[in-house]
Design a protein around this motif. Structure first.
Motif, PDB file in Angstrom:
ATOM      1  N   ASN A  32       0.999  -1.265  -0.077  1.00  0.00           N
ATOM      2  CA  ASN A  32      -0.023  -0.028  -0.061  1.00  0.00           C
ATOM      3  C   ASN A  32       0.869   1.242   0.022  1.00  0.00           C
ATOM      4  O   ASN A  32       1.737   1.172   0.604  1.00  0.00           O
ATOM      5  CB  ASN A  32      -0.820  -0.105   1.192  1.00  0.00           C
ATOM      6  N   PHE A  34       1.399   5.645  -0.072  1.00  0.00           N
ATOM      7  CA  PHE A  34       1.064   6.927   0.526  1.00  0.00           C
ATOM      8  C   PHE A  34       2.093   7.774   0.260  1.00  0.00           C
ATOM      9  O   PHE A  34       3.204   7.995  -0.126  1.00  0.00           O
ATOM     10  CB  PHE A  34       0.728   6.857   2.164  1.00  0.00           C
ATOM     11  N   TYR A  36       2.689  11.717   2.162  1.00  0.00           N
ATOM     12  CA  TYR A  36       2.119  12.566   3.187  1.00  0.00           C
ATOM     13  C   TYR A  36       3.017  13.814   3.061  1.00  0.00           C
ATOM     14  O   TYR A  36       4.170  14.024   2.262  1.00  0.00           O
ATOM     15  CB  TYR A  36       2.641  11.987   4.534  1.00  0.00           C
ATOM     16  N   GLN A  38       4.311  17.689   4.726  1.00  0.00           N
ATOM     17  CA  GLN A  38       4.276  18.628   5.729  1.00  0.00           C
ATOM     18  C   GLN A  38       4.525  20.001   5.541  1.00  0.00           C
ATOM     19  O   GLN A  38       5.800  20.291   5.031  1.00  0.00           O
ATOM     20  CB  GLN A  38       5.692  18.238   6.841  1.00  0.00           C
ATOM     21  N   HIS A  43       1.783  19.821  10.877  1.00  0.00           N
ATOM     22  CA  HIS A  43       1.995  18.578  11.191  1.00  0.00           C
ATOM     23  C   HIS A  43       1.826  17.747   9.855  1.00  0.00           C
ATOM     24  O   HIS A  43       1.203  18.193   8.881  1.00  0.00           O
ATOM     25  CB  HIS A  43       1.123  17.762  12.253  1.00  0.00           C
ATOM     26  N   LEU A  44       2.201  16.728   9.907  1.00  0.00           N
ATOM     27  CA  LEU A  44       1.971  15.770   8.465  1.00  0.00           C
ATOM     28  C   LEU A  44       0.627  15.410   8.262  1.00  0.00           C
ATOM     29  O   LEU A  44       0.244  15.305   9.276  1.00  0.00           O
ATOM     30  CB  LEU A  44       2.860  14.490   8.775  1.00  0.00           C
ATOM     31  N   LEU A  46      -1.934  13.487   5.236  1.00  0.00           N
ATOM     32  CA  LEU A  46      -1.992  12.787   4.120  1.00  0.00           C
ATOM     33  C   LEU A  46      -2.258  13.414   2.792  1.00  0.00           C
ATOM     34  O   LEU A  46      -3.373  14.254   2.767  1.00  0.00           O
ATOM     35  CB  LEU A  46      -3.110  11.469   4.146  1.00  0.00           C
ATOM     36  N   LYS A  49      -3.391   8.095  -1.347  1.00  0.00           N
ATOM     37  CA  LYS A  49      -2.810   6.864  -1.127  1.00  0.00           C
ATOM     38  C   LYS A  49      -3.512   5.940  -2.109  1.00  0.00           C
ATOM     39  O   LYS A  49      -4.502   6.343  -3.000  1.00  0.00           O
ATOM     40  CB  LYS A  49      -3.707   6.135   0.186  1.00  0.00           C
ATOM     41  N   GLU A  88       7.573  19.664   2.632  1.00  0.00           N
ATOM     42  CA  GLU A  88       8.160  18.452   2.575  1.00  0.00           C
ATOM     43  C   GLU A  88       7.372  17.244   2.223  1.00  0.00           C
ATOM     44  O   GLU A  88       6.302  17.383   2.968  1.00  0.00           O
ATOM     45  CB  GLU A  88       9.133  18.307   3.897  1.00  0.00           C
ATOM     46  N   PHE A  90       6.525  13.223   1.854  1.00  0.00           N
ATOM     47  CA  PHE A  90       7.108  11.855   2.174  1.00  0.00           C
ATOM     48  C   PHE A  90       6.381  10.898   1.590  1.00  0.00           C
ATOM     49  O   PHE A  90       5.267  11.015   1.502  1.00  0.00           O
ATOM     50  CB  PHE A  90       6.962  11.862   3.629  1.00  0.00           C
ATOM     51  N   ILE A  94       3.621   0.462   2.826  1.00  0.00           N
ATOM     52  CA  ILE A  94       3.189  -0.621   3.741  1.00  0.00           C
ATOM     53  C   ILE A  94       3.415  -2.144   2.982  1.00  0.00           C
ATOM     54  O   ILE A  94       2.824  -2.135   1.968  1.00  0.00           O
ATOM     55  CB  ILE A  94       1.842  -0.519   4.337  1.00  0.00           C
ATOM     56  N   LEU A 103       5.747  -0.435   7.783  1.00  0.00           N
ATOM     57  CA  LEU A 103       5.646   0.723   7.268  1.00  0.00           C
ATOM     58  C   LEU A 103       6.786   1.561   7.383  1.00  0.00           C
ATOM     59  O   LEU A 103       7.683   1.544   8.146  1.00  0.00           O
ATOM     60  CB  LEU A 103       4.693   1.584   8.139  1.00  0.00           C
ATOM     61  N   PHE A 105       8.901   4.856   5.716  1.00  0.00           N
ATOM     62  CA  PHE A 105       8.913   6.245   5.061  1.00  0.00           C
ATOM     63  C   PHE A 105      10.268   6.635   4.111  1.00  0.00           C
ATOM     64  O   PHE A 105      11.277   5.854   4.531  1.00  0.00           O
ATOM     65  CB  PHE A 105       8.847   7.267   6.031  1.00  0.00           C
ATOM     66  N   GLY A 106      10.283   7.172   3.081  1.00  0.00           N
ATOM     67  CA  GLY A 106      11.388   7.561   2.497  1.00  0.00           C
ATOM     68  C   GLY A 106      11.980   8.839   3.419  1.00  0.00           C
ATOM     69  O   GLY A 106      11.254   9.390   4.219  1.00  0.00           O
ATOM     70  N   THR A 107      12.947   9.271   2.924  1.00  0.00           N
ATOM     71  CA  THR A 107      13.580  10.432   3.643  1.00  0.00           C
ATOM     72  C   THR A 107      12.989  11.695   3.518  1.00  0.00           C
ATOM     73  O   THR A 107      13.628  12.709   3.878  1.00  0.00           O
ATOM     74  CB  THR A 107      15.115  10.429   3.393  1.00  0.00           C
TER      75      THR A 107
END
Lengths: 115, 113
Positions: A32, A34, A36, A38, A43-44, A46, A49, A88, A90, A94, A103, A105-107
């Motif tokens: 799955n 996503f 995200y 920021q 805050h981060l 969505l 997806k 930013e 991300f 999943i 899960l 995340f990329g950098t």
């Protein structure tokens, strides 16, 4: 081990330019996907997806992403960026193995849109 | 609807100490997950709790632990702090887990000196 790569660490675009942010992952099974975002001082949240079905998914604020299974990619696109898209971004994946899920995340990619 | 609340916002600790961070999820959300965010490593998953049970765990040493209470509030504890533990710790809640959208808090900035 699963990994998620976002090769563009910092992107600078002028308003109205087109955007494509790369995301590649290493897991070969069911995933799955996503994106995200920021925004500065926030805050981060969505953006969009993908679980199954149409590999082209549309998210908020005109963003879309295309899942290309053969390339293990889930690139984010927007035809015309606005200054307010400075943020930013991300990518997250999943991966599922049996009943467990992981899960990753990329950098992140920092997008700066100039007027 | 109130968002995810993390306390405290900032913490300064010295090496060897321990610290406890708190996260209150969105009302009705039963899944709480924790992440460590650093400039070099990005967001790394620590663990996820659902209905008071740890359901998934990332690749962090045993010094990092957590728990979830019956009201879904969660705490994360880091013992024997190291300089490398300095980071922004984010908590996210969701209704059923990863596959439902994660709602993030503003984080706790931990500095270890």
């Amino acid at each position: 081990a699963q990994s998620v790569s976002q090769h563009n660490h910092h992107v600078i675009l002028s308003e109205a330019a087109s955007l494509e942010l790369g995301c590649n992952y290493s897991y070969g099974g069911t995933v799955n996907l996503f994106w995200y975002v920021q925004y500065p001082g926030q805050h981060l949240q969505l953006l969009l997806k993908y679980f199954s079905g149409d590999p082209l998914v549309k998210g908020i604020k005109g963003f879309e992403a295309e899942f290309i299974k053969s390339k293990f990619s889930f690139n984010l696109r927007k035809p015309s960026v606005q200054w307010s898209d400075t943020a930013e971004y991300f990518c997250a994946v999943i991966s599922k193995t049996g009943t467990a899920s992981k899960l990753t995340f990329g950098t992140g990619t920092r997008l700066q849109v100039t007027l | 609807k109130a968002g995810v609340t993390q306390t405290p916002r900032y913490l300064i600790k010295t090496r060897g100490q321990q610290v406890t961070l708190s996260c209150s999820p969105i009302s009705g959300h039963r899944s709480v997950s924790w992440y460590q965010q650093t400039p070099g490593q990005g967001l790394q998953f620590l663990f996820e709790y659902f209905s008071e049970t740890q359901r998934n765990k990332g690749n962090f040493p045993g010094r990092f632990s957590g728990r979830q209470f019956s009201n879904s509030r969660s705490e994360m504890n880091v013992s024997t702090l190291e300089l490398g533990d300095s980071a922004l710790y984010l908590c996210a809640s969701s209704s059923t887990g990863y596959n439902s959208p994660l709602h993030f808090g503003n984080g706790t900035r931990l500095t270890v000196t």
